[in-house]
Scaffold this motif. Structure first.
Motif, mmCIF file in Angstrom:
data_model
loop_
_atom_site.group_PDB
_atom_site.id
_atom_site.type_symbol
_atom_site.label_atom_id
_atom_site.label_comp_id
_atom_site.label_asym_id
_atom_site.label_seq_id
_atom_site.Cartn_x
_atom_site.Cartn_y
_atom_site.Cartn_z
ATOM 1 N N LYS A 1 0.767 -1.262 -0.106
ATOM 2 C CA LYS A 1 -0.021 -0.106 -0.165
ATOM 3 C C LYS A 1 0.680 1.358 -0.207
ATOM 4 N N PRO A 2 0.603 2.016 -1.034
ATOM 5 C CA PRO A 2 1.508 3.370 -1.027
ATOM 6 C C PRO A 2 1.116 4.202 0.103
ATOM 7 N N GLU A 3 1.804 5.178 0.287
ATOM 8 C CA GLU A 3 1.503 6.248 1.212
ATOM 9 C C GLU A 3 0.612 7.091 0.570
ATOM 10 N N PRO A 4 -0.824 7.348 1.155
ATOM 11 C CA PRO A 4 -1.858 8.326 0.494
ATOM 12 C C PRO A 4 -1.498 9.669 0.550
ATOM 13 N N ILE A 5 -0.621 10.077 1.535
ATOM 14 C CA ILE A 5 -0.400 11.426 1.738
ATOM 15 C C ILE A 5 1.311 11.174 2.206
ATOM 16 N N PRO A 6 2.132 11.966 1.651
ATOM 17 C CA PRO A 6 3.581 11.789 2.018
ATOM 18 C C PRO A 6 4.076 11.931 3.234
ATOM 19 N N GLY A 7 4.732 11.058 4.037
ATOM 20 C CA GLY A 7 4.784 11.020 5.209
ATOM 21 C C GLY A 7 3.878 10.417 6.296
ATOM 22 N N LEU A 8 2.678 10.257 5.776
ATOM 23 C CA LEU A 8 1.604 9.659 6.629
ATOM 24 C C LEU A 8 1.236 8.327 6.264
ATOM 25 N N PRO A 9 1.090 7.325 7.236
ATOM 26 C CA PRO A 9 0.730 5.762 6.753
ATOM 27 C C PRO A 9 -0.552 5.793 6.126
#
Length: 161
Positions: free
Chosen positions: A8-16
């Motif tokens: 699963k890629p990060e939906p928002i950079p820096g947030l899981p």
């Protein structure tokens, strides 16, 4: 074996994952690699260490009568090790800075870090007792967080952050 399609890629950079309803991002940033190199990996102190060794080796070679050629050979060896050590420390600082994102939301601080194995550390404001600001003359600095309660974060999990 891990299936790349299930990662699963990060939906928002820096947030899981996506932010919960009502939470919003206040600030996001990352460390400067030069500041990490100077203040975490102490490249200035390592360079001074190698400069002292270099001076000692050159002085010793000249005192033993090796002449300029012998002193230069001694210096070349020390300079090679110095360049390797400083290069490795600078590379580590660059990799850590490149792979780290700090995010402050309305409810928590999230540290996403890890060169080889990225991890996200959530620190809810409910356990933050205080936050400080240590600004260096160069304009960069640190924001130390003091936590409350019995639960603590392991030093090695957070190093060098």
């Amino acid at each position: 074996m891990c299936d790349p399609d299930t990662i699963k890629p990060e939906p928002i950079p820096g947030l899981p994952e996506e932010l919960p309803e009502g939470e919003r991002i206040l600030w996001r940033g990352g460390p400067d690699w030069k500041s990490l190199a100077m203040h975490v990996f102490h490249v200035r102190a390592v360079a001074i260490y190698f400069a002292v060794i270099l001076a000692w080796k050159v002085w010793g070679a000249l005192a033993d009568g090796a002449g300029a050629a012998g002193a230069a050979a001694s210096a070349a060896t020390v300079l090679a090790f110095a360049a390797a050590a400083l290069g490795i420390l600078a590379l580590l600082a660059w990799l850590i800075a490149r792979s780290t994102i700090y995010t402050v939301t309305t409810a928590r601080v999230v540290i996403r870090a890890g060169v080889a194995l990225p991890k996200a550390i959530n620190i809810p404001f409910a356990i933050v007792k205080s936050a400080g600001l240590n600004v260096r003359p160069s304009g960069d600095g640190d924001i130390p967080l003091q936590l409350t309660g019995p639960d603590k974060l392991a030093y090695l999990h957070l190093w060098p952050h």
